[in-house]
Design a protein around this motif. Structure first.
Motif, PDB file in Angstrom:
ATOM      1  N   VAL A   4      11.673   9.666  30.062  1.00  0.00           N
ATOM      2  CA  VAL A   4      11.252  10.821  30.858  1.00  0.00           C
ATOM      3  C   VAL A   4      12.085  10.903  32.126  1.00  0.00           C
ATOM      4  CG1 VAL A   4       9.337  11.805  32.175  1.00  0.00           C
ATOM      5  CG2 VAL A   4       8.925  10.809  29.927  1.00  0.00           C
ATOM      6  N   ARG A   5      12.256   9.767  32.783  1.00  0.00           N
ATOM      7  CA  ARG A   5      13.052   9.730  34.009  1.00  0.00           C
ATOM      8  C   ARG A   5      14.488  10.169  33.723  1.00  0.00           C
ATOM      9  NH1 ARG A   5      11.805   4.851  36.124  1.00  0.00           N
ATOM     10  NH2 ARG A   5      13.224   3.819  34.691  1.00  0.00           N
ATOM     11  N   ARG A   6      15.059   9.660  32.653  1.00  0.00           N
ATOM     12  CA  ARG A   6      16.429  10.015  32.300  1.00  0.00           C
ATOM     13  C   ARG A   6      16.546  11.514  31.991  1.00  0.00           C
ATOM     14  NH1 ARG A   6      17.955   5.687  28.889  1.00  0.00           N
ATOM     15  NH2 ARG A   6      16.823   6.746  27.255  1.00  0.00           N
ATOM     16  N   LEU A   7      15.566  12.071  31.274  1.00  0.00           N
ATOM     17  CA  LEU A   7      15.568  13.494  30.953  1.00  0.00           C
ATOM     18  C   LEU A   7      15.507  14.342  32.221  1.00  0.00           C
ATOM     19  CD1 LEU A   7      15.138  15.914  28.878  1.00  0.00           C
ATOM     20  CD2 LEU A   7      12.700  15.559  29.354  1.00  0.00           C
ATOM     21  N   LEU A   8      14.565  14.039  33.097  1.00  0.00           N
ATOM     22  CA  LEU A   8      14.423  14.809  34.334  1.00  0.00           C
ATOM     23  C   LEU A   8      15.648  14.663  35.240  1.00  0.00           C
ATOM     24  CD1 LEU A   8      10.691  14.289  35.380  1.00  0.00           C
ATOM     25  CD2 LEU A   8      11.776  16.389  34.637  1.00  0.00           C
ATOM     26  N   TYR A   9      16.081  13.434  35.457  1.00  0.00           N
ATOM     27  CA  TYR A   9      17.201  13.203  36.361  1.00  0.00           C
ATOM     28  C   TYR A   9      18.476  13.854  35.850  1.00  0.00           C
ATOM     29  CZ  TYR A   9      14.498   9.801  39.083  1.00  0.00           C
ATOM     30  OH  TYR A   9      13.572   9.198  39.873  1.00  0.00           O
ATOM     31  N   ARG A  10      18.749  13.716  34.564  1.00  0.00           N
ATOM     32  CA  ARG A  10      19.973  14.284  34.004  1.00  0.00           C
ATOM     33  C   ARG A  10      19.960  15.806  34.135  1.00  0.00           C
ATOM     34  NH1 ARG A  10      20.583  14.133  27.801  1.00  0.00           N
ATOM     35  NH2 ARG A  10      18.434  14.171  28.340  1.00  0.00           N
TER      36      ARG A  10
END
Length: 173
Positions: A4-10
């Motif tokens: 989730v963090r990777r999806l949002l940050y990217r």
């Protein structure tokens, strides 16, 4: 949660980068057109105009970064909400507090980048821009001796006295 963090940050970083690039391109174009008016005067060339406009980009980046972060984040989150990805994340267990903490961490990173650019990159770029402009105009000698004079007149019991102090130094560019 790492996914989730990777999806949002990217997604947010890509949107912020796109918005910042669009704004910087616009400001570069405006600065370049403004500087092209001086081409041919005082030793200015098109290359000097392009270089001077490029050296103003860090200060524009510093000024525009908060706006780019705001617009990029809103755009990214609106796109996630439109495709129902944000709803799926909420259904999957992403609470409002966790979502806010993820965004806060990213906000701190953007603030740190803005601080570094504003305090270190912008002053160096402005010094270089001044050096480029004065070199193009022929007003700066590179590698020569430079300095400053301090001259002062004072009244003493013996009469008027003149003091002259030469603060000469060597500069290297």
């Amino acid at each position: 949660m790492r996914t989730v963090r990777r999806l949002l940050y990217r997604d947010i970083v890509a949107s912020v980068f796109f918005v910042a690039l669009a704004f910087l391109s616009l400001f570069f174009f405006i600065d370049l057109v403004e500087k092209l008016d001086n081409v041919g005067r005082a030793g200015r060339t098109t290359g000097v105009a392009v270089l001077a406009a490029l050296l103003e980009l860090p200060s524009h980046f510093y000024e525009l970064m908060p706006i780019a972060v705001l617009i990029g984040t809103i755009y990214s989150l609106a796109r996630l909400a439109q495709s129902s990805e944000f709803t799926i994340l909420r259904t999957g267990g992403l609470g409002p507090g966790r979502a806010l903490s993820l965004l806060a961490v990213l906000g701190v990173v953007f603030a740190a980048i803005t601080f570094v650019v504003g305090d270190y990159v912008v002053p160096a770029a402005e010094r270089q821009a001044v050096a480029v402009k004065t070199l193009a105009a022929g007003g700066l000698r590179v590698g020569g001796r430079t300095g400053a004079w301090l001259k002062e007149k004072r009244m003493t019991p013996q009469g008027e006295r003149n003091y002259s102090i030469n603060l000469a130094g060597t500069t290297r560019h």
